[in-house]
Scaffold this motif. Structure first.
Motif: not given
Length: 160
Positions: A29-34
């Protein structure tokens, strides 16, 4: 929820907008980016894949994934940046409507606090957004390589 063209969160998830360093980690359900823009090096964005505008709108899967994901993102930011504090805050407020939910995980080092004359918390973030120069890709990409490796080591996953 719909995929909204022109929504930065939706555009990142759909691949219409490429963030420096790419997507660092993904869950169901999630993404992580800078972070994109003027916040300090190491600031991670944890954003839902769907166009969700409020924590209250998260389904059970997204809610269950969120706590461990925020913990892992904070651990990685702290391990790499060695901050005096790491802020975790929810942003989704647009000028006239709610926008794509994104949760900041921002490591704040002593050097950053000194650079901004001792400001902390929301005063520091507001000043950075108003006056800081956006980070260059060459600054962000080495951090992202390290963070992606650490996410994979913590979770056994890989990203695009």
């Amino acid at each position: 929820m719909p995929d909204i063209v022109g929504c930065l969160g939706c555009d990142i998830v759909a691949g219409r907008f490429t963030v420096p360093g790419g997507i660092l980690h993904e869950t169901a359900r999630w993404i992580v980016n800078h972070a994109v823009g003027q916040l300090s090096l190491g600031t991670l964005i944890v954003a839902p894949r769907d166009h969700i505008v409020a924590v209250a709108d998260l389904d059970g899967v997204a809610a269950a994934e969120l706590g461990p994901l925020l913990r892992d993102a904070a651990r990685i930011a702290e391990a790499i940046c060695q901050p005096e504090q790491t802020y975790v805050c929810v942003w989704s407020h647009g000028r006239t409507e709610r926008r794509h939910l994104h949760i900041l995980v921002q490591p704040v080092t002593t050097a950053v606090v000194t650079q901004y004359n001792g400001l902390r918390s929301e005063q520091l973030q507001a000043r950075m957004l108003k006056t800081a120069e956006p980070l260059r890709d060459a600054e962000v990409e080495p951090f992202c390589l390290d963070a992606r490796r650490r996410f994979a080591a913590l979770t056994g996953s890989s990203t695009r």
